[in-house]
Motif scaffolding. Structure first.
Motif, PDB file in Angstrom:
ATOM      1  N   LEU A  21       0.849  -1.188   0.111  1.00 45.94           N
ATOM      2  CA  LEU A  21       0.078   0.214  -0.202  1.00 45.94           C
ATOM      3  C   LEU A  21       0.993   1.124  -0.065  1.00 45.94           C
ATOM      4  O   LEU A  21       0.543   2.311  -0.372  1.00 45.94           O
ATOM      5  CB  LEU A  21      -0.814  -0.004   1.349  1.00 45.94           C
ATOM      6  N   PHE A  42     -10.254  -5.777   6.906  1.00 44.18           N
ATOM      7  CA  PHE A  42      -9.802  -4.575   7.773  1.00 44.18           C
ATOM      8  C   PHE A  42     -10.714  -4.591   8.991  1.00 44.18           C
ATOM      9  O   PHE A  42     -11.735  -5.290   9.280  1.00 44.18           O
ATOM     10  CB  PHE A  42     -10.258  -3.280   7.065  1.00 44.18           C
ATOM     11  N   ASN A  75     -14.857  -2.466   6.041  1.00 47.20           N
ATOM     12  CA  ASN A  75     -14.514  -1.726   4.857  1.00 47.20           C
ATOM     13  C   ASN A  75     -15.343  -2.136   3.535  1.00 47.20           C
ATOM     14  O   ASN A  75     -15.000  -2.182   2.712  1.00 47.20           O
ATOM     15  CB  ASN A  75     -13.013  -1.464   4.284  1.00 47.20           C
ATOM     16  N   LEU A  76     -16.610  -2.377   3.811  1.00 54.75           N
ATOM     17  CA  LEU A  76     -17.582  -2.807   2.521  1.00 54.75           C
ATOM     18  C   LEU A  76     -18.085  -1.450   2.037  1.00 54.75           C
ATOM     19  O   LEU A  76     -18.110  -0.605   2.605  1.00 54.75           O
ATOM     20  CB  LEU A  76     -18.680  -3.971   3.054  1.00 54.75           C
ATOM     21  N   ILE A  77     -18.495  -1.622   0.548  1.00 50.62           N
ATOM     22  CA  ILE A  77     -18.973  -0.762  -0.054  1.00 50.62           C
ATOM     23  C   ILE A  77     -20.321  -0.615   0.496  1.00 50.62           C
ATOM     24  O   ILE A  77     -21.071  -1.582   0.212  1.00 50.62           O
ATOM     25  CB  ILE A  77     -19.018  -0.680  -1.382  1.00 50.62           C
ATOM     26  N   PRO A  78     -21.111   0.274   1.022  1.00 50.76           N
ATOM     27  CA  PRO A  78     -22.184   0.299   1.960  1.00 50.76           C
ATOM     28  C   PRO A  78     -23.262   0.146   0.823  1.00 50.76           C
ATOM     29  O   PRO A  78     -24.670  -0.489   1.211  1.00 50.76           O
ATOM     30  CB  PRO A  78     -22.503   1.403   2.684  1.00 50.76           C
ATOM     31  N   ARG A 108     -14.192 -11.490   0.344  1.00 47.93           N
ATOM     32  CA  ARG A 108     -13.828 -10.807  -0.593  1.00 47.93           C
ATOM     33  C   ARG A 108     -11.951 -10.696  -0.739  1.00 47.93           C
ATOM     34  O   ARG A 108     -11.863 -10.775  -1.823  1.00 47.93           O
ATOM     35  CB  ARG A 108     -14.079  -9.145  -0.310  1.00 47.93           C
ATOM     36  N   ARG A 133     -12.488   6.172   2.624  1.00 46.92           N
ATOM     37  CA  ARG A 133     -12.031   4.801   3.376  1.00 46.92           C
ATOM     38  C   ARG A 133     -12.630   3.846   2.151  1.00 46.92           C
ATOM     39  O   ARG A 133     -12.085   2.802   1.722  1.00 46.92           O
ATOM     40  CB  ARG A 133     -12.674   4.424   4.453  1.00 46.92           C
ATOM     41  N   GLU A 134     -13.702   4.182   1.516  1.00 44.59           N
ATOM     42  CA  GLU A 134     -14.313   3.248   0.502  1.00 44.59           C
ATOM     43  C   GLU A 134     -13.574   3.278  -0.745  1.00 44.59           C
ATOM     44  O   GLU A 134     -13.204   2.274  -1.481  1.00 44.59           O
ATOM     45  CB  GLU A 134     -15.813   4.002   0.231  1.00 44.59           C
ATOM     46  N   THR A 147     -10.264   1.471   0.072  1.00 42.79           N
ATOM     47  CA  THR A 147     -10.311   0.058   0.157  1.00 42.79           C
ATOM     48  C   THR A 147     -10.211  -0.465  -1.268  1.00 42.79           C
ATOM     49  O   THR A 147      -9.628  -1.415  -1.787  1.00 42.79           O
ATOM     50  CB  THR A 147     -11.675  -0.377   0.883  1.00 42.79           C
ATOM     51  N   ALA A 157      -7.261   3.394   3.403  1.00 40.56           N
ATOM     52  CA  ALA A 157      -8.161   2.210   3.651  1.00 40.56           C
ATOM     53  C   ALA A 157      -8.078   1.668   5.069  1.00 40.56           C
ATOM     54  O   ALA A 157      -9.077   1.173   5.731  1.00 40.56           O
ATOM     55  CB  ALA A 157      -7.993   0.877   2.457  1.00 40.56           C
TER      56      ALA A 157
END
Lengths: 228, 487
Positions: free
Chosen positions: A54, A89, A93-96, A154, B354-355, B358, B482
């Motif tokens: 990262l 995480f 950190n899921l896409i809502p 994921r 953060r989205e 990620t 993230a």
């Protein structure tokens, strides 16, 4: 697998320079399970960023399967992440706005997997973490443990070499913590992964075969042969 | 995935999307309304000019202004007082050429022969003032005190009887109206073309010197004229053959008669007041104007553009408002809307650090994340555009439905009508020949395809600008974001 030599990361905070990592040497073998522990601000997360491609270190080498990540361009690092590294995480950190299945699919998007195959693989991954019934649910409609299982699916759907987990149980209560640790452990064994986890939880740390402690940017590694 | 993600974002974050879209919508709606009102103003001006000129006329030729009219040209009425017991009505018509200036009929041919002139037709505008009524002589009454007997006369020697005139006086009606002598051989040009025959018929080309008249509907109503009625102008009887209704604004004249008849009435044989010119190419009008001015001396050429400059009154005010204030206002609102859309999109990206971090950590390329953000912004822009077009059309429809009335005053360059110096006292009817002509025009707001195209273009531009803000922000996010622990 991983060969870290003299990894140093400096941050400048105002006029002050912070040594987040200060000459880390570390070797992680294929299929290893390493737990990283240490006080807040000690450099745990920074190390995870370096290992997870990262971010790049200020100095030193991070060799992953013969490639020095410290010398790669941003685009190459992106490719390394998309192919080799799965992340879990602390706050999932899921896409809502995406369903569980679509969230898992996002990991396959950079690999150019065709839609139909992508859907199938995402569904399979969710079944393997015990969420076969929840494919169409939104993150907001699931419990913390379920969300983290989606995140694990994921991370693993692309069959990476490395699974990095940053405090995966930090946001969960005790019963869910054990559930998630069981899933992670099972996956580690099933997929033959190299599993690196940062945690505060001393109960988990105790069970780890290798325990690295980071304090003020310095690392000490303790082999815990008994619990392997 | 791009479209799935896009669709999900827009559906599940509807409120945020609507805020951005409605900002853009407001700006775009304003542009549409301002644009359509402006074009409505243009149409209104055209209508005003048309009512003066008639259709197809590109310019008029009148005699160049000369020194003010001499007093001999002023109307004069002469009546003898009636006897006491005589209640006979006296009547007198005065026919005057409008503006007191004329051009020779030969000028028409000369103008028609100029390069770039497709056709030219002459017309004679007349003002008729009819005064009728009674003028009774006063009665002489001797003073009682000075004696009625003869003695006084003998002794006094004052000679004349003493007393005063009582009673008597004038009781007159003044009727002023306009008559236009039209060239019946060329019905396609001239003021009558702006009117529609609503009853009866118009002139035939053979009625060059017939005693027939076409009346304007408003005047006909006032005077109760119908097809078949008779109108008397200066003791000549004319038969009404048709009623014409002005299609826009006021009619050019109250009565229309053949040109030769008009010339006979005013005693101006072979004279015209105005020449109506049609150019072969409507784009060459100013060149044709130059040609006529230099080749036919002593004339003033007035084009629609010249006339438009003389339009004043609320139409002119509204028109300049729409073009200046309206334009700047809509530009300002658009810029504000674009900025707000950009900032909102940018702040939406900040809330999703953060989205996006990620996704980058999962191996999404920066470009893919940016594309997602820009895609969302463009869809927002298009939604805003659709809303804006709907809102703008509604606004334009409301303007057209209300049709606010604007008045337009035309300057005195029209027809060269100059107010005669010191007209007859009390001649109230002379208002009709006042230099300026005032019309009421209903404002409409027509929306054309160009305006809609502009709106769509603005919507896309707004989306792109918003997307640029957000995309720039998203592209600068680090994948390490993230790992941020802030909730």
């Amino acid at each position: 697998m991983y060969e870290l030599r003299g990894v140093t990361k400096l941050y400048s905070r105002g006029k002050e320079t912070v040594h987040a990592l200060d000459g880390i040497d570390l070797t992680i073998g294929d299929g290893d399970r390493l737990v990283i522990q240490g006080p807040t601000g000690g450099g745990k997360s920074t190390l995870l960023q370096m290992i997870g491609a990262l971010d790049r270190p200020t100095a030193g080498e991070i060799v992953l399967d013969g490639v020095d990540l410290a010398k790669l361009s941003e685009a190459k690092l992106t490719k390394v992440r998309s192919e080799n590294i799965g992340f879990v995480f602390q706050s999932f950190n899921l896409i809502p706005t995406l369903t569980a299945q679509e969230n898992v699919e996002t990991a396959l998007v950079p690999l150019g997997v065709k839609t139909k195959e992508r859907r199938q693989r995402a569904a399979d991954a969710l079944v393997s973490v015990g969420l076969g019934e929840r494919l169409g649910h939104l993150p907001g409609e699931m419990s913390g443990g379920q969300q983290q299982r989606v995140a694990i699916a994921r991370a693993l759907v692309k069959q990476p070499k490395v699974l990095l987990a940053d405090e995966p149980t930090g946001n969960l209560d005790e019963s869910m913590r054990d559930e998630i640790m069981d899933v992670l452990e099972r996956m580690w064994k099933e997929h033959g992964l190299t599993f690196i986890m940062v945690t505060h939880d001393s109960a988990i740390a105790k069970k780890a075969p290798r325990l690295a402690t980071i304090r003020k940017g310095k690392i000490t590694v303790k082999e815990n042969a008994g619990s392997k | 995935m791009f479209f799935t993600y896009l669709r999900r974002e827009l559906r599940r974050r509807r409120k945020a999307a609507l805020v951005v879209a409605s900002g853009l919508a407001l700006g775009i709606a304003l542009v549409i309304v301002v644009n359509s009102v402006s074009s409505g103003m243009g149409k209104a001006q055209d209508k005003v000019l048309q009512s003066l000129y008639g259709l197809g006329t590109d310019m008029t030729v009148t005699k160049a202004a000369t020194a003010s009219a001499s007093s001999s040209q002023q109307p004069r009425f002469q009546f003898d007082a009636n006897n006491n017991d005589d209640s006979k009505t006296q009547s007198s018509d005065r026919v005057m050429v409008q503006g007191f200036t004329t051009l020779a009929s030969t000028t028409v041919t000369k103008v028609a022969g100029q390069k770039g002139v497709s056709d030219a037709v002459g017309g004679l505008s007349l003002n008729v003032v009819k005064v009728d009524g009674q003028f009774t002589r006063g009665q002489f009454q001797q003073n009682q005190g000075s004696g009625t007997g003869g003695g006084n006369r003998q002794g006094g020697g004052t000679g004349a009887p003493q007393g005063e005139v009582t009673g008597g006086g004038a009781n007159f009606n003044i009727n002023a109206y306009t008559v236009y002598g039209t060239d019946v051989t060329k019905p396609a040009l001239g003021p009558l073309t702006s009117s529609k025959i609503t009853s009866g018929r118009t002139f035939t080309t053979s009625e060059t010197n017939s005693k027939v008249v076409v009346a304007d509907s408003a005047y006909a109503k006032e005077k109760k004229l119908k097809v078949g009625s008779t109108v008397t102008i200066k003791s000549v009887k004319y038969k009404v053959i048709g009623i014409a209704t002005a299609t826009s604004g006021d009619a050019a004249a109250n009565l229309y008669i053949p040109l030769t008849q008009a010339q006979t009435l005013s005693g101006d044989k072979n004279k015209v007041t105005t020449i109506y010119v049609k150019a072969t190419d409507s784009k060459q009008i100013s060149a044709v104007k130059k040609t006529i001015t230099s080749n036919v001396s002593g004339t003033t050429v007035t084009t629609s553009a010249d006339l438009a400059d003389t339009v004043s009154g609320s139409l002119s005010t509204a028109s300049s408002l729409a073009t200046s204030v309206g334009k700047w206002l809509s530009i300002a609102v658009l810029i504000a809307a674009f900025l707000v859309a950009g900032l909102l999109t940018s702040s939406a990206v900040s809330r999703r650090v953060r989205e996006f971090g990620t996704l980058k950590a999962l191996g999404w390329k920066s470009g893919r994340v940016t594309r997602q953000v820009v895609g969302e912004a463009i869809v927002n822009g298009l939604v805003g555009g659709a809303l804006g077009i709907a809102l703008g059309l509604a606004g334009a429809y409301v303007v057209t439905a209300i049709s606010p009335t604007l008045s337009a005053s035309l300057g005195n360059s029209a027809g060269g009508a100059a107010r005669p110096g010191g007209g007859p006292g009390g001649g109230g009817g002379f208002g009709r020949q006042a230099a300026a002509k005032t019309l009421d025009v209903a404002l409409t707001a027509p929306v054309n395809a160009t305006t809609i195209g502009l709106a769509v273009g603005l919507a896309v531009a707004g989306g792109l600008i918003a997307g640029a803000f957000g995309g720039w922000r998203a592209s600068r996010l680090r994948p390490a974001d993230a790992l941020r622990r802030v909730e």
